[in-house]
Design a protein around this motif. Structure first.
Motif, PDB file in Angstrom:
ATOM      1  N   GLY A  20      63.579 -54.335  -7.272  1.00 23.51           N
ATOM      2  CA  GLY A  20      64.161 -53.097  -6.844  1.00 23.51           C
ATOM      3  C   GLY A  20      63.756 -52.723  -8.592  1.00 23.51           C
ATOM      4  N   ILE A  21      62.987 -53.361 -10.101  1.00 25.68           N
ATOM      5  CA  ILE A  21      62.715 -53.588 -11.290  1.00 25.68           C
ATOM      6  C   ILE A  21      63.106 -52.123 -11.456  1.00 25.68           C
ATOM      7  CG2 ILE A  21      62.373 -54.298 -12.941  1.00 25.68           C
ATOM      8  CD1 ILE A  21      63.231 -56.562 -11.334  1.00 25.68           C
ATOM      9  N   GLY A  22      61.916 -51.127 -10.840  1.00 30.99           N
ATOM     10  CA  GLY A  22      61.404 -49.639 -11.453  1.00 30.99           C
ATOM     11  C   GLY A  22      60.290 -49.421 -12.113  1.00 30.99           C
ATOM     12  N   LYS A  23      59.196 -48.830 -12.000  1.00 32.98           N
ATOM     13  CA  LYS A  23      57.735 -48.539 -11.387  1.00 32.98           C
ATOM     14  C   LYS A  23      56.955 -49.702 -12.328  1.00 32.98           C
ATOM     15  CE  LYS A  23      57.873 -44.239 -13.939  1.00 32.98           C
ATOM     16  NZ  LYS A  23      57.598 -42.807 -13.889  1.00 32.98           N
ATOM     17  N   TYR A  24      57.326 -49.703 -13.528  1.00 24.84           N
ATOM     18  CA  TYR A  24      56.677 -50.695 -14.189  1.00 24.84           C
ATOM     19  C   TYR A  24      56.936 -52.127 -14.307  1.00 24.84           C
ATOM     20  CZ  TYR A  24      55.481 -45.969 -15.678  1.00 24.84           C
ATOM     21  OH  TYR A  24      54.995 -44.517 -16.174  1.00 24.84           O
ATOM     22  N   GLY A  25      57.519 -52.616 -13.306  1.00 25.62           N
ATOM     23  CA  GLY A  25      58.090 -53.685 -13.406  1.00 25.62           C
ATOM     24  C   GLY A  25      58.708 -54.771 -12.167  1.00 25.62           C
ATOM     25  N   SER A  26      58.263 -53.854 -10.967  1.00 27.17           N
ATOM     26  CA  SER A  26      57.715 -54.882  -9.901  1.00 27.17           C
ATOM     27  C   SER A  26      56.989 -55.698  -9.771  1.00 27.17           C
ATOM     28  CB  SER A  26      58.425 -53.759  -8.676  1.00 27.17           C
ATOM     29  OG  SER A  26      59.470 -52.578  -8.535  1.00 27.17           O
ATOM     30  N   LYS A  27      57.718 -57.066  -9.087  1.00 28.92           N
ATOM     31  CA  LYS A  27      57.149 -57.801  -8.413  1.00 28.92           C
ATOM     32  C   LYS A  27      56.542 -58.067  -7.206  1.00 28.92           C
ATOM     33  CE  LYS A  27      59.886 -60.173 -10.403  1.00 28.92           C
ATOM     34  NZ  LYS A  27      61.195 -61.219 -11.252  1.00 28.92           N
ATOM     35  N   PRO A  28      55.704 -59.055  -6.708  1.00 30.09           N
ATOM     36  CA  PRO A  28      56.015 -58.643  -5.151  1.00 30.09           C
ATOM     37  C   PRO A  28      56.758 -60.264  -4.743  1.00 30.09           C
ATOM     38  CG  PRO A  28      53.802 -60.066  -6.219  1.00 30.09           C
ATOM     39  CD  PRO A  28      54.600 -58.604  -7.360  1.00 30.09           C
ATOM     40  N   LEU A  29      57.118 -59.966  -3.082  1.00 29.08           N
ATOM     41  CA  LEU A  29      58.430 -61.006  -2.929  1.00 29.08           C
ATOM     42  C   LEU A  29      57.398 -62.791  -2.717  1.00 29.08           C
ATOM     43  CD1 LEU A  29      59.456 -58.261  -0.208  1.00 29.08           C
ATOM     44  CD2 LEU A  29      60.950 -59.627  -1.630  1.00 29.08           C
ATOM     45  N   THR A  30      57.923 -63.086  -2.813  1.00 28.29           N
ATOM     46  CA  THR A  30      57.386 -64.767  -2.319  1.00 28.29           C
ATOM     47  C   THR A  30      57.053 -64.488  -0.838  1.00 28.29           C
ATOM     48  OG1 THR A  30      60.239 -65.385  -2.342  1.00 28.29           O
ATOM     49  CG2 THR A  30      58.809 -65.231  -4.503  1.00 28.29           C
ATOM     50  N   PRO A  31      56.934 -65.966  -0.651  1.00 27.48           N
ATOM     51  CA  PRO A  31      56.584 -65.775   0.812  1.00 27.48           C
ATOM     52  C   PRO A  31      57.500 -66.499   1.869  1.00 27.48           C
ATOM     53  CG  PRO A  31      54.399 -67.010  -0.224  1.00 27.48           C
ATOM     54  CD  PRO A  31      55.258 -66.277  -0.873  1.00 27.48           C
ATOM     55  N   GLU A  32      58.552 -66.917   0.972  1.00 24.11           N
ATOM     56  CA  GLU A  32      59.950 -67.394   1.470  1.00 24.11           C
ATOM     57  C   GLU A  32      60.930 -66.231   1.397  1.00 24.11           C
ATOM     58  OE1 GLU A  32      57.130 -71.071  -0.582  1.00 24.11           O
ATOM     59  OE2 GLU A  32      58.730 -69.085  -1.544  1.00 24.11           O
ATOM     60  N   MET A  33      60.879 -65.568   0.702  1.00 20.04           N
ATOM     61  CA  MET A  33      61.660 -64.057   0.952  1.00 20.04           C
ATOM     62  C   MET A  33      61.357 -63.289   1.398  1.00 20.04           C
ATOM     63  SD  MET A  33      62.363 -63.154  -3.265  1.00 20.04           S
ATOM     64  CE  MET A  33      63.857 -63.121  -4.346  1.00 20.04           C
ATOM     65  N   LEU A  34      60.127 -63.090   1.886  1.00 18.78           N
ATOM     66  CA  LEU A  34      59.664 -62.304   3.131  1.00 18.78           C
ATOM     67  C   LEU A  34      59.782 -62.488   4.129  1.00 18.78           C
ATOM     68  CD1 LEU A  34      57.447 -59.782   2.883  1.00 18.78           C
ATOM     69  CD2 LEU A  34      55.350 -61.440   3.165  1.00 18.78           C
ATOM     70  N   ALA A  35      59.898 -64.478   4.272  1.00 16.93           N
ATOM     71  CA  ALA A  35      60.522 -64.484   5.832  1.00 16.93           C
ATOM     72  C   ALA A  35      61.959 -64.235   6.170  1.00 16.93           C
ATOM     73  CB  ALA A  35      60.136 -65.419   6.073  1.00 16.93           C
TER      74      ALA A  35
END
Length: 419
Positions: A20-35
């Motif tokens: 939830g960073i903002g429209k220019y800084g968001s990163k994809p979830l890691t596999p662990e977070m996704l699970a």
């Protein structure tokens, strides 16, 4: 409404913080977070606000192929079909809100009237907390438009207590001071001394304060004024009795119980929603001039525009105050943007930079940091300066004098434009 653990320690809380960073800084979830988030989305004990905020941030960011696998726990194709998605995620949302919800999920901006309807729901007693989290998160990550702020502002104004209606009893023009309600963690606030400065210039000063919605919880303007023993404004009818020293102080709790109730929600949402900006520009006392601040320079003009929408005739917006407060930095590039709407309706803007020769006497190489500053110590400094014009803290004194010079320059320009 309550979480039994810190909001950032839940799987969805960690997910919100990550994407939830903002429209220019968001990163994809890691596999662990996704699970972890996949499990949390179907866990009935997960907080509905966090569920909504997580999904809203994900949609606004744009899900990766891996993140799209979360559809398995919502419904196949949910991220591509807004109406289906809303029906699955927010089954208790009133039918009348469906078109606004699907528009947000689609990534579209709301018109003023739609944002107003959304605001009525957000501030009302509707049961769907998931949607509140979803809407606040989507708008925050993609950034709210001025039209959306205007609609939300109108809805917020309807929540004001009767004492803050359309009438004002003030016998002179008012200046409203408002900085982020979450305050500071490493510096001291100078807000009451700015209020005193404007009072000496012939204005009535009103400081807008409230409980911290986060992410900072150490010291804010409400804490400071409470330690100064001030009496809080309860109604616009009290504005006919001029107050000495630093004028009036308006606590959000007295202004609007509905906005005050959002403080707990903001703690759970983690990321700063629209209210962090909106609560500073609301104009319940019908002030003529707003004095406010932004940490991100790109938001300086936005704040000026919102002030005009809120009915102010003029605004002074400080950039890069200490921790985003109204206290200017003496070592970094600071300055004010002033804006005026003249009696003929014309808009004028003017910048005054803090690194010009006129302010060179106040500039320093660095800023001291105070670990966990205490409201009592801050109040003591304010009282000393208010009484004698100096304190035992040379840095504090220099900053106050710099602020007086910088804001005074802005006010001179505004008064010249409004004549």
């Amino acid at each position: 409404m309550v979480l039994d653990v810190p909001a950032t320690s839940t799987p969805l809380g960690r997910g919100i913080k990550h994407i939830g960073i903002g429209k220019y800084g968001s990163k994809p979830l890691t596999p662990e977070m996704l699970a972890e988030c996949r499990v949390a989305l179907v866990d009935p004990t997960s907080h509905p606000l966090q569920r909504g905020a997580f999904l809203g941030a994900l949609l606004a960011k744009g899900p990766t192929d891996d993140e799209r696998t979360l559809e398995e726990v919502i419904g196949k194709g949910a991220f591509s079909h807004p109406t289906f998605f809303i029906n699955k995620v927010c089954p208790d949302l009133p039918e009348g809100m469906l078109h606004i919800a699907t528009k947000l999920v689609r990534g579209a901006n709301l018109q003023v009237a739609e944002a107003e309807q959304l605001g009525d729901y957000l501030f009302g007693d509707g049961s769907c907390e998931t949607f509140r989290g979803l809407a606040a998160s989507i708008m925050r990550v993609r950034h709210e438009t001025n039209e959306e702020y205007q609609g939300l502002m109108r809805a917020a104004e309807r929540t004001f207590t009767p004492g803050f209606g359309p009438m004002s009893c003030a016998d002179r023009p008012l200046i409203q001071l408002a900085e982020p309600f979450d305050g500071v963690e490493n510096s001291y606030l100078i807000t009451p001394l700015l209020a005193q400065f404007f009072q000496k210039r012939g204005y009535g000063a009103i400081s807008m304060v409230g409980r911290s919605g986060g992410p900072k919880f150490t010291l804010n303007t409400l804490d400071l004024y409470m330690n100064l023993g001030c009496r809080f404004l309860q109604s616009n009818h009290e504005l006919d009795t001029p107050l000495a020293s630093y004028g009036w102080v308006l606590d959000q709790k007295a202004l609007s119980p509905a906005l005050n109730r959002w403080v707990e929600r903001r703690h759970i949402l983690i990321k700063r929603p629209f209210l962090a900006t909106l609560e500073k520009v609301l104009n319940p006392c019908h002030a003529q001039i707003l004095v406010t601040s932004v940490f991100h320079i790109t938001y300086q003009m936005k704040m000026a525009e919102l002030a005009m929408l809120a009915g102010f005739d003029a605004v002074i917006v400080l950039k890069r105050g200490l921790e985003g407060s109204l206290a200017p930095s003496t070592s970094r590039a600071t300055g004010v943007l002033c804006a005026v709407r003249t009696p003929k309706g014309h808009l004028f803007f003017q910048h005054f930079e803090g690194d010009t020769p006129a302010f060179s006497a106040f500039r320093t190489e660095s800023e001291p940091e105070y670990d966990q500053p205490q409201a009592l110590d801050n109040a003591r400094l304010v009282k000393q300066f208010m009484t004698t014009g100096q304190t035992t803290n040379a840095d504090f004194d220099n900053r106050v004098r710099f602020a007086h010079a910088l804001y005074g320059r802005g006010l001179d320009w505004i008064e010249g434009q409004l004549r």
